[in-house]
Design an enzyme around this catalytic site. Structure first.
Site, PDB file in Angstrom:
ATOM      1  N   CYS A 174       0.865  -1.030  -0.018  1.00 11.90           N
ATOM      2  CA  CYS A 174       0.012  -0.073  -0.030  1.00 11.90           C
ATOM      3  C   CYS A 174       0.950   1.122   0.048  1.00 11.90           C
ATOM      4  O   CYS A 174       1.610   1.549   0.954  1.00 11.90           O
ATOM      5  CB  CYS A 174      -0.994  -0.158   1.309  1.00 11.90           C
ATOM      6  SG  CYS A 174      -1.611   1.397   1.701  1.00 11.90           S
ATOM      7  N   CYS A 214       0.141   3.717   2.730  1.00 12.49           N
ATOM      8  CA  CYS A 214       0.687   3.291   3.855  1.00 12.49           C
ATOM      9  C   CYS A 214       2.244   3.730   4.377  1.00 12.49           C
ATOM     10  O   CYS A 214       2.474   3.768   5.406  1.00 12.49           O
ATOM     11  CB  CYS A 214       0.585   1.766   4.226  1.00 12.49           C
ATOM     12  SG  CYS A 214      -1.264   1.195   3.727  1.00 12.49           S
TER      13      CYS A 214
END
Length: 105
Positions: free
Chosen positions: A30, A33
């Protein structure tokens, strides 16, 4: 460095904590993230002894992500006394997270 929290340690580390707890639900693939991760690590250092700051890899640990309705990552949940008292989905400035902790201290 933020604490690595797993499904096996979640209850002990997060739900039974007597301090505010910040949990970053994330995954290695991600992109957003990877932007939040270093901020969470900084907060972990700054609030050492005052709050518990950890990360849950949702690919390896899905039980509590599902329990708390984490559908998008990154999602940062703030807990106090075992209850969710704050939720931030997506990337946010560091102040967003520190304000949430400060409000509980």
């Amino acid at each position: 460095m933020a604490l690595a929290i797993t499904d096996a340690t979640f209850e002990e580390v997060v739900l039974k904590s007597d301090k505010p707890v910040v949990v970053d639900f994330w995954a290695a693939w991600c992109g957003p993230c990877r932007m939040v991760g270093p901020v969470i690590d900084e907060i972990s250092t700054e609030y050492d002894g005052k709050a518990v700051v950890g990360k849950v890899d949702v690919d390896a640990n899905q039980e509590f992500a599902a329990k708390y309705g984490v559908r998008n990552i990154p999602t940062v949940l703030v807990f106090q006394n075992g209850e969710v008292v704050g939720r931030q989905v997506g990337v946010a400035p560091k102040k967003t997270y520190t304000d949430a902790i400060d409000a509980l201290l």
